[in-house]
Design an enzyme around this catalytic site. Sequence first.
Site, PDB file in Angstrom:
ATOM      1  N   SER A 192       0.820  -1.173   0.279  1.00 14.46           N
ATOM      2  CA  SER A 192      -0.017   0.007  -0.079  1.00 14.46           C
ATOM      3  C   SER A 192       0.816   1.317   0.007  1.00 14.46           C
ATOM      4  O   SER A 192       0.224   2.229  -0.293  1.00 14.46           O
ATOM      5  CB  SER A 192      -0.955   0.089   1.373  1.00 14.46           C
ATOM      6  OG  SER A 192      -1.800  -0.991   1.228  1.00 14.46           O
TER       7      SER A 192
ATOM      8  N   GLU B  56     -10.226   6.889   2.106  1.00 17.82           N
ATOM      9  CA  GLU B  56      -9.902   5.658   2.152  1.00 17.82           C
ATOM     10  C   GLU B  56     -10.836   4.670   2.915  1.00 17.82           C
ATOM     11  O   GLU B  56     -10.883   4.973   4.370  1.00 17.82           O
ATOM     12  CB  GLU B  56      -8.472   5.480   2.489  1.00 17.82           C
ATOM     13  CG  GLU B  56      -8.127   3.816   2.410  1.00 17.82           C
ATOM     14  CD  GLU B  56      -6.713   3.748   3.145  1.00 17.82           C
ATOM     15  OE1 GLU B  56      -6.043   2.680   2.970  1.00 17.82           O
ATOM     16  OE2 GLU B  56      -6.360   4.537   3.950  1.00 17.82           O
TER      17      GLU B  56
ATOM     18  N   PHE C  61      -9.986   9.391  16.114  1.00 16.52           N
ATOM     19  CA  PHE C  61     -11.266   8.851  16.947  1.00 16.52           C
ATOM     20  C   PHE C  61     -10.603   7.371  17.732  1.00 16.52           C
ATOM     21  O   PHE C  61     -11.472   6.810  18.064  1.00 16.52           O
ATOM     22  CB  PHE C  61     -12.143   8.351  15.674  1.00 16.52           C
ATOM     23  CG  PHE C  61     -12.595   9.508  15.120  1.00 16.52           C
ATOM     24  CD1 PHE C  61     -13.471  10.794  15.885  1.00 16.52           C
ATOM     25  CD2 PHE C  61     -12.357  10.110  13.938  1.00 16.52           C
ATOM     26  CE1 PHE C  61     -13.920  11.925  15.219  1.00 16.52           C
ATOM     27  CE2 PHE C  61     -12.750  11.166  13.130  1.00 16.52           C
ATOM     28  CZ  PHE C  61     -13.376  11.810  13.675  1.00 16.52           C
TER      29      PHE C  61
ATOM     30  N   ASP D  74      -6.011  -0.101  -4.449  1.00 19.56           N
ATOM     31  CA  ASP D  74      -4.366   0.044  -4.546  1.00 19.56           C
ATOM     32  C   ASP D  74      -3.927  -1.396  -5.058  1.00 19.56           C
ATOM     33  O   ASP D  74      -3.046  -1.497  -5.713  1.00 19.56           O
ATOM     34  CB  ASP D  74      -3.696   0.500  -3.340  1.00 19.56           C
ATOM     35  CG  ASP D  74      -4.114  -0.254  -2.048  1.00 19.56           C
ATOM     36  OD1 ASP D  74      -5.175  -1.124  -2.133  1.00 19.56           O
ATOM     37  OD2 ASP D  74      -3.862  -0.064  -0.820  1.00 19.56           O
TER      38      ASP D  74
END
Length: 509
Positions: free
Chosen positions: A132, A340, A296, A386
């Site tokens: 990635s 994403e 978060f 990807d």
Amino acid sequence: MKNKFLVIVLSLTIVAVHSMPKRCTESEDCYDEQLHPDLPSNGDSPVLDNEEDLNSYWLEKSKSFVQDQLARELNSKKAKNAIFFLGDGMGLTTLAAARVYMGGVEKQLSFEKFPYTGLSKTYCVDRMVPDSATTSTSYLCGVKTNTGTIGVNAQMKRSDCEDTKNSTKYVYSIGKWAMDAGKAAGFVTTTTVNHASPSGLYAHTAERSWESEMMVEMSCGKNSGVESIAEQLIHGDVGSRLKVMMGGGKMNFKRDGKTNLIDDYKGMSEKNGFVETRSELMSLDLNSVDRLLGVFSDVHMDYNLDKIDKNLDQPSLEEMTRRAIELMQKEKNGYFLFIEGGRIDTAHHNNEAKLSLDETEQFSKAIQAAREITSEDDTLIIVSADHSHTFSYSGYMDRNQKITDEAGIAADGLPYMALNYVTGPGFKSHYDSNKRQRIDPTSTNGKEIHANWPTAVPQTGAAHGGEDVAVYASGPWAHLFTGVFEQNTIPHMLAYALCIGDGLKSCDK
């Protein structure tokens, strides 16, 4: 008498031939029940909508599709905005299986309704199957590079602490191109905000794992002069200008044991908004902030199914997408936004198929929301992956079965699942090494959120797949994203539509 004898012989021969199992030629689709005893008989087939039994049903569907194709007009306007949705690890098999997970093979993910599609070739400079980090550099910076490196060209050596400081090897993202042209840029992810995919927008590093100061020190020692990815997000030339940044990874912002990069961010401006719960994000007055950082969770954000199960105060990808776009829409010159669905990939690495398919559905919902609150007239939206995963969807299941069901009985007398992996940790839980035989996969699969699906080859984490991935496009210049193309052309096509960067531009015509 002789002729009568020949007739009897021919008749017996015909009967014998028809009673033998059918042998298929290379050009035939042969699904004979005798060759495939796991197939349901006709009497066991599911009862489908009666419409599908009629020729007219399929004719009308085909006519409707052709009419839609004929009515399509090319949108060659300059794009004011662009949103790039990236489903990490979301190969074609994942998409097909996700449809069934959502309710049936005939279902559509929101982006499958987009008018233009293409295929992207994902290999990188040093390997056939990429990771990635190298792909992020490809689809955000427009340059293919080596595995494990981000925002640098292929001259950079991976994990080289000195080489990573050599700015002559840096390459820059479409996020920077957009901001240099007076637009805003930002990103949303369900992984850490310093993970490989979003980091391609703002970071330059020889090692994707250098997300935090601690990880840099473990590789390069103290006072090495190497900036962590988190440091580059807060203080870097590109990172410090991003308008919106949302995801997980709070632990990566700790620095030298005393200070915190989040405190640095807050101290830069009173209008630098910061939120760390869903409640705070949803109640935030967007007119009160110029920039927004949302972190978060300590690490990756939790899977959607875990959030529901544990009643966590974390926003969904759809909610983050809506809030990010609402903030970006304040920009009079437009924006570039990268979003994403990162946990599709992490679930696949653990062979947790159910989680991965659910994350794909959440990803689809976020894209639907984006298309609803933006205009196809001035906002280009593209959706891609990807890389793929070594994930398979097979077997001759009835139409009314769940994708998490068994597909039939294998030659060893045990059931086999519709979903399987080539590599990964699922091997351990589905193979009895003492007896040297498979374990019945139906004993766990589909019953637990984190159940591992069967795997052929044992690995600690599933390997990526090397096949091309799909690209879907809607909006100005969406027709550019057709055919089979190199992954690194994606940001150049986006830049063409937005009329930014140093390459070809639509406004130069």
